[in-house]
Scaffold this motif. Structure first.
Motif, mmCIF file in Angstrom:
data_model
loop_
_atom_site.group_PDB
_atom_site.id
_atom_site.type_symbol
_atom_site.label_atom_id
_atom_site.label_comp_id
_atom_site.label_asym_id
_atom_site.label_seq_id
_atom_site.Cartn_x
_atom_site.Cartn_y
_atom_site.Cartn_z
ATOM 1 N N UNK A 187 0.625 -0.976 -0.142
ATOM 2 C CA UNK A 187 -0.284 -0.008 0.072
ATOM 3 C C UNK A 187 0.949 1.022 -0.174
ATOM 4 N N UNK A 188 0.292 2.435 -1.055
ATOM 5 C CA UNK A 188 1.195 3.605 -0.917
ATOM 6 C C UNK A 188 1.336 4.071 0.672
ATOM 7 N N UNK A 189 0.159 4.062 1.584
ATOM 8 C CA UNK A 189 -0.012 4.277 2.902
ATOM 9 C C UNK A 189 1.026 4.438 3.423
ATOM 10 N N UNK A 190 1.565 2.236 3.613
ATOM 11 C CA UNK A 190 2.642 2.285 3.986
ATOM 12 C C UNK A 190 4.154 2.761 3.338
ATOM 13 N N UNK A 191 3.795 3.038 2.434
ATOM 14 C CA UNK A 191 5.636 3.647 2.098
ATOM 15 C C UNK A 191 5.654 5.082 2.476
#
Length: 195
Positions: A94-98
C-alpha cells in the motif's frame, strides 16, 4: 559541498513520494519513478524501505534481498539499465505504508546528509567497487533467514542503505564505513539470534 550532494538522499525520497499516485504501489512503479539506470537510488530506496517500520510486513525482507541481490549482480557485470523479473516487478504494497516509511526516514536522512560529500572516489573504480558489492551479495543471501530474527533484516538493510547512500553521493568514505559494517553484520546477527 554542493546542494546536489547535500540533498541527494532527500531527492530520492522526494522522487519516490512523487511517484506514489495509486493506493497500491508495485516494484515496477518504484523502478520507473527512480529511473531504469539509477542502480544506487534503487538499492538505497529498497534498503531504506526495509529499514523503516514497513519492515514488519511479512516477506518484505526476503523481497528486498531478492531485489538488492539482482541489482548488485547487474552492477558487477556492468549493465546500464535495471532489469528485474516480472514476479518481482508485480509485487505491491500500500502507498500509505510506503508514505509512512518515507515520513519516518526523513529525519535520519537529513542528519546523514549533513556529512555527505564527494571524496575518496577511487573506491568507485573497478575492481575496488567489487569488494562491497560482493559482501552485499553475501548478506542478501542470508536475509531471507533473518525473517525469523526480529530486527535483523532491518540491521542488514540499514548497512546496505549506507552503501547505497555512499554510492549515490559519491562519498567513498561512507562506502568504506559500509564495507566494514557489511563485514561484521553476520557476527551481529549471530549474536542477536543465536547467542
Amino acid at each position: 559541498m554542493t546542494r546536489e550532494n547535500t540533498h541527494a538522499l532527500s531527492d530520492v525520497l522526494d522522487q519516490l513520494e512523487d511517484g506514489l499516485t495509486d493506493e497500491q504501489v508495485c516494484v515496477r512503479d518504484i523502478v520507473d519513478a527512480s529511473g531504469r539506470s539509477s542502480f544506487a537510488s534503487l538499492i538505497l530506496i529498497f534498503a531504506l524501505i526495509c529499514t523503516s517500520p514497513a519492515s514488519t510486513i511479512p516477506g518484505l525482507t526476503t523481497a528486498t534481498a531478492l531485489i538488492v541481490f539482482s541489482l548488485t549482480i547487474q552492477l558487477i557485470v556492468g549493465r546500464k539499465s535495471v532489469w528485474l523479473p516480472n514476479f518481482i516487478m508485480r509485487r505491491s504494497v500500500s502507498s500509505k505504508t510506503i508514505m509512512d516509511g518515507i515520513a519516518w526516514l526523513r529525519k535520519p536522512v537529513r542528519f546523514v546528509e549533513r556529512f555527505l560529500k564527494v571524496r575518496f572516489t577511487i573506491v568507485f573504480e573497478r575492481p575496488w567497487l567489487w569488494i562491497p558489492l560482493t559482501l552485499i551479495l553475501c548478506v542478501t543471501l542470508f536475509m531471507p533467514f533473518m525473517e525469523v530474527i526480529p530486527a535483523s533484516g532491518s540491521i542488514a538493510s540499514a548497512v546496505i542503505a549506507m552503501f547505497g547512500a555512499g554510492l549515490l553521493a559519491r562519498d567513498g568514505v561512507l562506502v568504506v564505513i559500509s564495507l566494514v559494517a557489511l563485514s561484521i553484520v553476520p557476527v551481529v546477527i549471530w549474536q542477536i539470534g543465536f547467542v
